[in-house]
Motif scaffolding. Structure first.
Motif, short mmCIF file in Angstrom:
data_model
loop_
_atom_site.label_atom_id
_atom_site.label_comp_id
_atom_site.label_asym_id
_atom_site.label_seq_id
_atom_site.Cartn_x
_atom_site.Cartn_y
_atom_site.Cartn_z
N SER A 207 0.83 -1.21 0.00
CA SER A 207 0.00 0.00 0.00
C SER A 207 0.86 1.26 0.00
O SER A 207 0.55 2.23 -0.69
N GLN A 208 1.96 1.25 0.76
CA GLN A 208 2.84 2.41 0.81
C GLN A 208 3.45 2.71 -0.56
O GLN A 208 3.46 3.86 -1.02
N LEU A 209 3.98 1.68 -1.22
CA LEU A 209 4.61 1.89 -2.53
C LEU A 209 3.57 2.25 -3.59
O LEU A 209 3.83 3.07 -4.48
N ASP A 210 2.39 1.63 -3.52
CA ASP A 210 1.30 2.01 -4.43
C ASP A 210 0.96 3.49 -4.28
O ASP A 210 0.75 4.22 -5.25
N THR A 211 0.92 3.95 -3.01
CA THR A 211 0.59 5.35 -2.75
C THR A 211 1.66 6.28 -3.28
O THR A 211 1.34 7.34 -3.86
N GLU A 212 2.93 5.92 -3.10
CA GLU A 212 4.02 6.78 -3.61
C GLU A 212 3.94 6.92 -5.13
O GLU A 212 4.17 8.01 -5.67
N LEU A 213 3.63 5.83 -5.82
CA LEU A 213 3.51 5.90 -7.28
C LEU A 213 2.24 6.65 -7.68
O LEU A 213 2.23 7.36 -8.70
N ARG A 214 1.16 6.50 -6.90
CA ARG A 214 -0.07 7.21 -7.21
C ARG A 214 0.14 8.73 -7.13
O ARG A 214 -0.45 9.49 -7.90
N ARG A 215 1.01 9.16 -6.22
CA ARG A 215 1.31 10.59 -6.12
C ARG A 215 1.98 11.12 -7.38
O ARG A 215 1.95 12.32 -7.65
N ASP A 273 16.95 7.07 -0.06
CA ASP A 273 17.67 7.30 -1.31
C ASP A 273 17.28 6.27 -2.37
O ASP A 273 17.04 6.61 -3.52
N GLY A 274 17.18 5.00 -1.96
CA GLY A 274 16.80 3.96 -2.91
C GLY A 274 15.35 4.08 -3.36
O GLY A 274 15.04 3.86 -4.54
N THR A 275 14.46 4.47 -2.44
CA THR A 275 13.05 4.62 -2.80
C THR A 275 12.87 5.76 -3.80
O THR A 275 12.12 5.64 -4.78
N ARG A 276 13.56 6.87 -3.54
CA ARG A 276 13.48 7.99 -4.48
C ARG A 276 14.01 7.59 -5.85
O ARG A 276 13.38 7.87 -6.89
N ALA A 277 15.16 6.91 -5.88
CA ALA A 277 15.75 6.49 -7.16
C ALA A 277 14.85 5.49 -7.89
O ALA A 277 14.74 5.53 -9.12
N TRP A 278 14.18 4.61 -7.14
CA TRP A 278 13.27 3.63 -7.73
C TRP A 278 12.12 4.33 -8.43
O TRP A 278 11.79 4.00 -9.59
N ILE A 279 11.52 5.32 -7.77
CA ILE A 279 10.41 6.05 -8.37
C ILE A 279 10.89 6.89 -9.56
O ILE A 279 10.23 6.97 -10.60
N GLU A 280 12.07 7.49 -9.42
CA GLU A 280 12.61 8.33 -10.50
C GLU A 280 12.95 7.52 -11.74
O GLU A 280 12.96 8.08 -12.84
N ARG A 281 13.23 6.24 -11.58
CA ARG A 281 13.48 5.40 -12.76
C ARG A 281 12.18 5.00 -13.44
O ARG A 281 12.14 4.82 -14.67
N ILE A 282 11.10 4.86 -12.68
CA ILE A 282 9.82 4.42 -13.24
C ILE A 282 9.14 5.57 -13.99
O ILE A 282 8.61 5.38 -15.09
N CYS A 283 9.17 6.76 -13.40
CA CYS A 283 8.41 7.88 -13.97
C CYS A 283 8.77 8.21 -15.43
O CYS A 283 7.87 8.33 -16.28
N PHE A 419 13.49 -10.49 7.10
CA PHE A 419 12.16 -10.57 7.70
C PHE A 419 11.65 -9.22 8.18
O PHE A 419 10.46 -9.08 8.47
N ALA A 420 12.53 -8.22 8.28
CA ALA A 420 12.09 -6.89 8.71
C ALA A 420 11.47 -6.13 7.54
O ALA A 420 11.70 -6.45 6.37
N GLN A 421 10.70 -5.10 7.86
CA GLN A 421 10.10 -4.25 6.83
C GLN A 421 11.08 -3.11 6.54
O GLN A 421 11.21 -2.17 7.33
N ILE A 422 11.78 -3.21 5.41
CA ILE A 422 12.86 -2.27 5.13
C ILE A 422 12.63 -1.46 3.85
O ILE A 422 13.46 -0.64 3.49
N HIS A 423 11.50 -1.66 3.18
CA HIS A 423 11.25 -0.99 1.91
C HIS A 423 10.48 0.32 2.12
O HIS A 423 9.70 0.45 3.06
N GLY A 424 10.70 1.26 1.22
CA GLY A 424 9.92 2.49 1.21
C GLY A 424 10.52 3.57 2.09
O GLY A 424 11.44 3.36 2.87
N PHE A 425 9.96 4.78 1.94
CA PHE A 425 10.44 5.93 2.70
C PHE A 425 10.28 5.73 4.20
O PHE A 425 11.15 6.06 5.00
N ALA A 426 9.13 5.18 4.59
CA ALA A 426 8.77 5.19 6.01
C ALA A 426 9.53 4.18 6.85
O ALA A 426 9.49 4.25 8.09
N ASN A 427 10.25 3.23 6.24
CA ASN A 427 10.85 2.15 7.00
C ASN A 427 12.37 2.23 7.12
O ASN A 427 13.00 1.28 7.58
N ALA A 428 12.95 3.36 6.71
CA ALA A 428 14.40 3.52 6.85
C ALA A 428 14.81 3.45 8.31
O ALA A 428 15.90 2.97 8.64
#
Length: 459
Positions: A207-215, A273-283, A419-428
């Motif tokens: 849901s978090q990554l879907d929301t970031e792309l929806r923005r 940094d990785g989340t921003r770069a991931w979105i910047e590659r998709i856009c 096993f930890a939640q490490i993806h996205g802006f909010a989980n750094a």
């Protein structure tokens, strides 16, 4: 160690064994992700003991996985494997009514050449439940690659993407211009080709990554795997795919070669940094200019200031276990840490090309030396190098944690990052919590030793 910036990334390969968990442990997160699935691990009692210890004994829950234990008669081919598996699958269908049964082949099924792929289609037809076969044995694969084999097999069962009749291939791939479309929920999306994200993540991270792309006005058409087997995304020519985990190179290859999808090669969304770069590659692929990502990233870094003060200037050594070492190392370098070496069981340089480029860019930006990357590292050589370098922290498999700790090196189990939640802006923050825990513990022990010494001197 010299602080001179190396302009190229050094990739080395040793001849060590995979010092990692068995890949069948992927069952532990996949059965929870695919809610209507059932996983049947075909192996020996040793596999069953491993699953019990790795996943825990759940007294009040009934997890949707089981062991089909091979016995002496199975190994010597004196028993009818097909009838045995048929009996088990009929019982699974009756008790659990899954939408799909996934057979996980282990080392033993490889050694005795058990024809799981040959039996599955016939049995699927007989019992009326889809049966997938994934070879997740420890002979060829590292810990997290078990998920890779399951998703690669599942990709074959995804429905074909349907386009309007008469629409040419050129029209399907035409990207500019993109008008904005408004859905029933009043969210505006660009009119872009389908985008499918692959990689197993908890629902809240999806849901978090879907929301970031929806923005950014980008709509995610589906995820592989989906929460339910019937909701697998449509794939085919004209569909774009992008991964969220570094260990899914086999899945990426299947999507490109077998399903004719277009792969977006991007860094992985680990750390701000990785989340921003991931979105910047998709856009840009969809003709969209990313908005406000720099501000979001800066806000996250500001919120991490208390952790950054703890790790800045500290050194870390990755022994290699779960294939996410490069992404974690890149994030820690951006946090100000010095990474001496990145051990990794297997590296697909094509799939991780964007991540490697971001690693180099991050090192140059932070004025840090680019770490050596050692594929399939020999642990004896690594321990010798650690004795010379004396890192503050070693991220390692469980087998080496206590011996290294006894020699004064802080350790963190690499499996915890899986096993930890490490993806996205909010989980750094969760990543840094894992990293700083042993550093804080060692610092507290040092303070305790100094306090005890002062008390003795005062006496």
């Amino acid at each position: 160690m010299s602080t001179k910036i190396v302009e190229t990334i050094t990739l080395e390969c040793e001849t060590g064994n995979y010092h990692s968990f068995c890949p069948i442990s992927c069952v532990s997160w996949l059965y929870q992700k695919i809610e209507d699935s059932f996983f049947l691990v075909v192996g020996t009692k040793t596999c069953g003991y491993f699953l019990q210890n790795a996943l825990g004994v759940m007294i009040f829950a009934e997890p949707r996985y089981a062991m089909a234990e091979l016995e002496e008669g199975d190994i010597s081919a004196h028993l009818n494997d097909y009838e045995e598996l048929k009996t088990l699958c009929i019982r699974i269908r009756k008790d659990r009514d899954p939408s799909v049964i996934i057979w996980i082949g282990t080392c033993t099924t490889e050694i005795i050449k058990m024809d799981l792929e040959g039996m599955a289609p016939k049995l699927e037809y007989e019992i009326g439940v889809p049966i997938l076969v994934a070879r997740a044995n420890g002979l060829d694969y590292a810990f997290t690659q078990g998920e890779d084999t399951v998703l690669a097999v599942m990709a074959h069962r995804c429905p074909d993407q349907e386009f309007p009749i008469g629409e040419s291939k050129e029209t399907k791939k035409k990207l500019f211009p993109f008008p904005l479309l408004k859905e029933k929920n009043l969210v505006e999306y660009a009119n872009h080709p389908p985008l499918v994200i692959f990689g197993s993540l908890p629902s809240n991270l999806v849901s978090q990554l879907d929301t970031e792309l929806r923005r950014q006005f980008i709509k995610v058409s589906g995820w592989l795997p989906a929460q339910r087997y019937a909701d697998l995304p449509s794939l085919g020519d004209g569909v774009y795919v992008c991964g969220v985990n570094p260990f899914l190179s086999r899945t990426a290859t299947t999507l490109i070669r077998r399903k004719k999808c277009e792969l977006i090669v991007a860094p992985f969304p680990i750390g701000p940094d990785g989340t921003r770069a991931w979105i910047e590659r998709i856009c840009p692929v969809f003709g969209i200019e990313a908005q406000n990502l720099e501000e979001i990233e800066e806000r996250i870094w500001e919120s991490l200031k208390d952790y950054l003060d703890l790790v800045r200037g500290k050194s870390v050594f990755f022994m290699g276990d779960n294939l996410i070492e490069i992404s974690i190392a890149r994030f820690l370098i951006r946090c100000g840490m010095i990474v001496y070496e990145i051990g990794i069981p297997y590296l697909d340089k094509r799939y991780q090309a964007a991540e490697l480029a971001l690693l180099k860019k991050t090192c140059i930006r932070m004025c840090m030396p680019i770490p050596r990357i050692v594929e399939k590292p020999d642990n004896s050589n690594q321990i010798r190098r650690m004795r010379e370098l004396k890192p503050d922290l070693a991220i390692t498999g469980m087998a080496h944690a206590n011996p290294l700790g006894a020699r004064g090196i802080g350790t963190k189990w690499s499996v915890e990052f899986t096993f930890a939640q490490i993806h996205g802006f909010a989980n750094a923050r969760d990543v840094l919590e894992l990293v700083t825990r042993p550093l804080r513990r060692n610092e507290n022990l040092d303070n305790l030793d100094r306090t005890t010494l002062v008390r003795k001197n005062n006496k």
